[in-house]
Write an enzyme that holds these catalytic residues in place. Structure first.
Site, PDB file in Angstrom:
ATOM      1  N   CYS A   6     -50.992 -11.214 130.841  1.00  0.00           N
ATOM      2  CA  CYS A   6     -49.736 -11.699 130.282  1.00  0.00           C
ATOM      3  C   CYS A   6     -49.489 -11.016 128.945  1.00  0.00           C
ATOM      4  O   CYS A   6     -50.409 -10.846 128.155  1.00  0.00           O
ATOM      5  CB  CYS A   6     -49.898 -13.203 130.086  1.00  0.00           C
ATOM      6  SG  CYS A   6     -48.697 -13.915 129.001  1.00  0.00           S
TER       7      CYS A   6
ATOM      8  N   THR B  15     -46.660 -12.057 127.086  1.00  0.00           N
ATOM      9  CA  THR B  15     -45.619 -12.891 126.469  1.00  0.00           C
ATOM     10  C   THR B  15     -45.780 -13.007 124.958  1.00  0.00           C
ATOM     11  O   THR B  15     -44.816 -12.919 124.201  1.00  0.00           O
ATOM     12  CB  THR B  15     -45.628 -14.295 127.118  1.00  0.00           C
ATOM     13  OG1 THR B  15     -45.247 -14.140 128.478  1.00  0.00           O
ATOM     14  CG2 THR B  15     -44.667 -15.245 126.436  1.00  0.00           C
TER      15      THR B  15
END
Ligand code: 5GP
Length: 323
Positions: free
Chosen positions: A161, A163
């Site tokens: 990830c 993010t």
């Protein structure tokens, strides 16, 4: 003026479990099976509450076949066709639990998502609904009151990830799990700690923090049963593993990254690890051992017997890369 929350929030790497006096003689005495009764669906569950992530490299039919032998769940990814489902269902009725619906969005904070949960609850009154992802107690409560049974907790901790890098948004996973479990349990709901586990000890810490279920991506990637292309280079084997919002996944399923957004996942090459069965035994063995160290005869007792101590170093790094 922007507000700063000065409470320290912690990740798995920031703590260790403190050992406690115990009457258990062997880890074989530890029972990892849990039974839950879900708040809204009223369904009951019995199993070892570890879930393979709904990523196309992890939540495969092949993974489900092996994991169900160990009483573990697989959240099957959404890219199988109806034909593939029909074929799997006729050959493997034992692995199929179609009583569960997983509503998974990157940002579980949108009003639109809450409406979606309400709508699905109305249409499927007896299905157990998992919904997320969120990281704070008030949103856990809102989703449970909107009809979800199990809330997925985790924004940004995933192994592939990006993010936190792309958006600056996130919440350290251990604290997110502790706070969200408290909110959910107050309403008789449940949570999944989703993302951020890099070793069996992290899975044990997630359960110790109060997670009812733990979802794994990276730890189950790179096996014979995982998806992703197998690569051979210099006599070594690797498997591709990528985030579901990576450029690779978006090219595969959505024809590319839309102009208005950035990819929030990456692609890595995982050294090939062979059959997932060995990894599962390793994880379950680790958690059983955790339970013996803190005196929990059952997984259910683990969080009650957990005292975390804050640490500045988890492992001796001299012979490993685990810095
Ligand atoms: P892991 O066990 O690999 O640390 O985390 C797995 C979790 O990462 C998944 O269950 C999912 O919640 C999250 N995830 C998977 N793909 C992506 C992605 O492309 N972007 C982000 N932000 N999270 C992802």
């Amino acid at each position: 003026m922007p507000h700063i929350d000065n409470d320290v929030k912690l990740d798995f790497k920031d703590v260790l479990l403190r050992p406690k006096r115990s009457t258990l003689k062997s880890r074989s005495e530890v029972d990892l099976t849990r039974s839950f009764s879900f708040r809204n669906s009223k369904q009951v569950y019995t199993g070892i509450p570890i879930i393979a992530a709904n990523m196309d490299t992890v939540g495969t039919f092949e993974m489900a076949k092996v994991l169900c032998k160990f009483s573990l769940f697989t959240a099957v990814h959404k890219h199988y066709s109806l034909e593939q489902w029909k074929e799997f269902a006729t050959q493997n009725s034992a692995c199929l639990e179609v009583k569960y619906i997983c509503l998974d969005v990157a940002n579980g904070y949108s009003e639109h998502f809450v409406e979606c949960v309400k709508d699905v609850r109305k249409r499927f009154p007896q299905h157990t609904i998992m919904a997320g992802n969120v990281v704070t107690g008030e949103m856990v409560e809102e989703l449970i009151l909107s009809g979800a049974d199990i809330i997925k907790v985790g924004i940004g901790p995933g192994s592939v990830c990006t993010t936190r890098k792309k958006t600056g948004v996130g919440y350290p996973q251990l604290s997110a799990v502790m706070e969200c479990a408290d909110a959910a349990h107050g309403l008789k709901g449940h949570i999944i700690s989703d993302g951020g586990c890099s070793c069996p000890g992290d899975v044990a810490k997630a359960f110790g923090a109060g997670a009812d279920f733990v979802m794994l991506g990276g730890m189950l990637a790179g096996h014979s049963e995982s998806g992703g292309e197998l690569i051979e280079r210099d006599g070594k084997k690797y498997k591709l593993f990528y985030g579901m919002s990576s450029e690779m996944a978006m090219k595969k399923y959505a024809g590319g990254v839309a102009e208005y957004r950035a990819s929030e996942g990456k692609t890595v090459e995982v050294p090939f690890k062979g059959d997932v069965e060995h990894t599962i035994r390793d994880i379950l063995g680790g958690i059983r051992s955790t339970c013996t160290y803190v005196g929990a005869a059952k997984l259910k007792e683990l969080s009650r017997r957990t005292t975390f101590i804050r640490v500045t170093q988890q492992v001796n790094p001299i012979f490993s890369d685990d810095k």
